[in-house]
Design an enzyme around this catalytic site. Structure first.
Site, PDB file in Angstrom:
ATOM      1  N   ASP A  74       0.753  -0.813   0.328  1.00 19.07           N
ATOM      2  CA  ASP A  74       0.039  -0.244   0.086  1.00 19.07           C
ATOM      3  C   ASP A  74       1.001   1.446   0.006  1.00 19.07           C
ATOM      4  O   ASP A  74       1.609   1.611   0.810  1.00 19.07           O
ATOM      5  CB  ASP A  74      -1.426  -0.094   1.237  1.00 19.07           C
ATOM      6  CG  ASP A  74      -2.203   0.977   0.777  1.00 19.07           C
ATOM      7  OD1 ASP A  74      -3.033   0.691  -0.176  1.00 19.07           O
ATOM      8  OD2 ASP A  74      -2.148   1.740   1.817  1.00 19.07           O
ATOM      9  N   SER A  75       0.626   2.502  -0.704  1.00 18.89           N
ATOM     10  CA  SER A  75       1.851   3.226  -1.561  1.00 18.89           C
ATOM     11  C   SER A  75       1.111   4.003  -1.559  1.00 18.89           C
ATOM     12  O   SER A  75      -0.672   4.678  -1.970  1.00 18.89           O
ATOM     13  CB  SER A  75       2.638   2.935  -2.090  1.00 18.89           C
ATOM     14  OG  SER A  75       2.137   2.131  -3.137  1.00 18.89           O
ATOM     15  N   PHE A 163       5.019   4.379 -13.258  1.00 23.10           N
ATOM     16  CA  PHE A 163       3.214   4.683 -13.316  1.00 23.10           C
ATOM     17  C   PHE A 163       2.818   5.150 -11.877  1.00 23.10           C
ATOM     18  O   PHE A 163       3.722   5.912 -11.514  1.00 23.10           O
ATOM     19  CB  PHE A 163       2.599   2.791 -13.190  1.00 23.10           C
ATOM     20  CG  PHE A 163       2.367   2.288 -11.470  1.00 23.10           C
ATOM     21  CD1 PHE A 163       2.017   2.278 -10.889  1.00 23.10           C
ATOM     22  CD2 PHE A 163       3.983   2.089 -11.483  1.00 23.10           C
ATOM     23  CE1 PHE A 163       2.207   2.443  -9.572  1.00 23.10           C
ATOM     24  CE2 PHE A 163       4.616   1.354 -10.035  1.00 23.10           C
ATOM     25  CZ  PHE A 163       3.125   1.291  -9.137  1.00 23.10           C
TER      26      PHE A 163
END
Length: 214
Positions: A74-75, A163
């Site tokens: 999770d970033s 991305f």
């Protein structure tokens, strides 16, 4: 800390860019990495309010569904002038009404919010990328690893690599954005290296040292 013995694990993600980066980082460690998308797992609702909570939700869901260890990430981008936003809601800023994600739109939202705050000079545009990895086993045991990299939000976006928000994030000490770097330059790490650049590579370094002894 629990060591990871299995050489097959599930990447608990449906994000193609994230899956690619995790496979790039874990491949040299000798793992076969299936993804939650490949296995047609339903994406769990990310109801946590921290990166750690959301990473745990995703990893446990895939571990229990597959019967294999699962690794999630999770970033997000935390911008100081915006009180840490987008933060854990980084992906939400990219959501369109039809449920699709548009990160060009998300980057524009960040820029608009910064300009509304009068944050034009680099020193007022400090930010960090945060990555929390969660390694979960089917029995419910989890290990967490956090990596951060400091930098600045730049405009206009530069580069087509990576991305998400990579084209507007320039790490401190560099004159290029993550979007202008190759994967090797962005991560700046492989197993055994003492340093890493990207937030995800820094989290992976901790994961490899702790759970793999690498």
């Amino acid at each position: 800390m629990r060591r990871l013995i299995d050489k097959t694990l599930v990447v608990a993600s449906h994000n193609a860019g994230k899956i690619r980066e995790i496979r790039d980082l874990i491949g040299p460690l000798g793992f076969e990495a299936k993804s939650a998308a490949d296995l047609n797992f339903v994406e769990p609702d990310e109801t946590g309010t921290t990166f750690e909570e959301n990473a745990t939700i995703k990893a446990l869901a895939s571990a229990k569904a597959s019967g294999l260890p699962a690794l999630s990430d999770d970033s997000g981008l935390a911008v100081d002038a915006l009180g840490g936003a987008p933060g854990v809601y980084t992906a939400n800023w990219a959501e369109r009404e039809d449920g699709s994600r548009d990160f060009q739109m998300a980057m524009e939202k960040v820029e608009e919010a910064l300009r509304a705050k009068g944050a034009v000079k680099p020193e007022s545009r400090t930010a960090r990328f945060v990555s929390v990895l969660c390694l979960a086993w089917p029995d419910g045991h989890v290990e967490l690893f956090r990596g951060e990299v400091e930098g600045y939000v730049v405009w206009p976006p530069r580069g087509t690599s990576g991305f998400g928000y990579d084209p507007v994030f320039q790490p401190k000490g560099y004159d290029t954005t993550f979007g202008e770097m190759s994967a090797e330059e962005k991560h700046g790490w492989k197993p055994g290296d003492s340093e890493a650049l990207s937030h995800r590579a820094r989290a992976f370094k901790l994961f490899a040292e702790t759970c793999l002894g690498a």
